[in-house]
Design an enzyme around this catalytic site. Sequence first.
Site, mmCIF file in Angstrom:
data_model
loop_
_atom_site.group_PDB
_atom_site.id
_atom_site.type_symbol
_atom_site.label_atom_id
_atom_site.label_comp_id
_atom_site.label_asym_id
_atom_site.label_seq_id
_atom_site.Cartn_x
_atom_site.Cartn_y
_atom_site.Cartn_z
ATOM 1 N N THR A 78 19.349 31.128 41.913
ATOM 2 C CA THR A 78 20.183 29.952 41.714
ATOM 3 C C THR A 78 21.499 30.122 42.464
ATOM 4 O O THR A 78 22.030 31.217 42.559
ATOM 5 C CB THR A 78 20.473 29.793 40.207
ATOM 6 O OG1 THR A 78 19.249 29.493 39.536
ATOM 7 C CG2 THR A 78 21.478 28.681 39.944
ATOM 8 N N ARG A 89 9.344 22.157 32.919
ATOM 9 C CA ARG A 89 10.425 23.012 32.416
ATOM 10 C C ARG A 89 11.752 22.736 33.134
ATOM 11 O O ARG A 89 11.808 22.559 34.337
ATOM 12 C CB ARG A 89 10.039 24.482 32.599
ATOM 13 C CG ARG A 89 11.096 25.485 32.118
ATOM 14 C CD ARG A 89 11.942 26.030 33.249
ATOM 15 N NE ARG A 89 12.848 27.093 32.800
ATOM 16 C CZ ARG A 89 13.820 27.621 33.541
ATOM 17 N NH1 ARG A 89 13.992 27.174 34.773
ATOM 18 N NH2 ARG A 89 14.594 28.577 33.066
ATOM 19 N N GLY A 139 15.713 24.336 33.338
ATOM 20 C CA GLY A 139 16.561 25.461 32.978
ATOM 21 C C GLY A 139 17.988 25.036 32.685
ATOM 22 O O GLY A 139 18.277 23.862 32.446
ATOM 23 N N ASP A 140 18.891 26.006 32.738
ATOM 24 C CA ASP A 140 20.277 25.744 32.351
ATOM 25 C C ASP A 140 21.118 25.111 33.451
ATOM 26 O O ASP A 140 22.129 24.456 33.171
ATOM 27 C CB ASP A 140 20.944 27.041 31.908
ATOM 28 C CG ASP A 140 21.066 28.036 33.069
ATOM 29 O OD1 ASP A 140 20.021 28.414 33.628
ATOM 30 O OD2 ASP A 140 22.185 28.429 33.422
ATOM 31 N N THR A 187 23.880 31.767 36.394
ATOM 32 C CA THR A 187 22.558 32.040 36.955
ATOM 33 C C THR A 187 21.852 33.062 36.073
ATOM 34 O O THR A 187 22.484 34.001 35.589
ATOM 35 C CB THR A 187 22.657 32.574 38.394
ATOM 36 O OG1 THR A 187 21.340 32.943 38.847
ATOM 37 C CG2 THR A 187 23.563 33.786 38.499
ATOM 38 N N GLY A 188 20.564 32.864 35.850
ATOM 39 C CA GLY A 188 19.838 33.824 35.021
ATOM 40 C C GLY A 188 18.701 33.188 34.256
ATOM 41 O O GLY A 188 18.146 32.163 34.660
ATOM 42 N N GLY A 210 17.418 30.931 32.066
ATOM 43 C CA GLY A 210 17.994 29.680 31.613
ATOM 44 C C GLY A 210 17.842 29.361 30.145
ATOM 45 O O GLY A 210 18.742 28.766 29.539
#
Length: 320
Positions: free
Chosen positions: A186, A214, A216-217, A237-238, A240
């Site tokens: 990301t 899906r 994510g964050d 980033t990671g 999510g």
Amino acid sequence: MVIPATEKNPTIEEALQWRLLIHGGAGSMTRDQMTQPQDSGVRAALGRALDAGSALLKLGGSALDAVTASVKVLEDNPHFNAGRGAVYTYDGTIELDAAIMDGRDRNAGAVTGISRTKNPVVLARHVMEDSPHVFLNRKGAERFAIEKGIEQVDPSWFETPERKRQWQEFRQHKSRYFDIDMKYGTVGAVALDHEGHVAAATSTGGLTGKRWGRIGDSPVIGAGTYADDRACAVSATGAGEYFIRIGVAHEICARVRMKGESLQQAADAVIAELGGMGGVGGVIVTGPGGDLVWSFNTPGMYRARTGSTGERVIAIYADE
């Protein structure tokens, strides 16, 4: 007559106090896993993204323009999991997410499930500025992009041979729900401009093998992206799912604003909480005070920072 700069008489550039911090993802980046060409390529790409954003800030441009410019450069570079070079879903398609937020008034825009808009961060900004909404998805978001004249491309433009290879390797492991190799490419940027305003932007292709639509964050305001002039700007980033559950980006800003913590204290505390829950990843943060910090619990994070002080740092590994 040209008057030389002194402490009492700075040049215009020196008088404009600004900061820029970017990331290209956190994960299992170690020196023994990355080849020299990969290492050099990532650093060069981060440098170009810094140049794009800082060129605007040096001239008195806004934090919002700077994060947009930096993220666009990263979206167009196949070293990262955003825009061109994004990972494949379980079904072999590419779905892109992005968000942007203005710390002046906490206005925000976000998009998810994009497959034809060349630069999702540009679309997210148009959602923020040219629509009554904050969050658009899939076909509706793409229709809005076309109405606004935002550049469209064939979905194949985002594809790269390396991402396809990773997807094919993933599909051989039928039991996996998504990529478990902890490579979160990301991209994101946070900035402080000379007027004291902050902004944040984040863009991603999600996880290799993601399915069922899906999200994510990254495009979730308060989870992967947040900006508030009263506190700070954050891009994450990671993993999510954990960032969403904690509301990482907003949580950091809230700790700064309500508890009076420094940016580093707040970022470290929230990343520690993330790790305690089993999540991995990192954040970049800046605020009106001019601090530039990052915090992550992975072996590495693609990251870089610069500012009107002349500092310029580009790093990958945790010990840098």
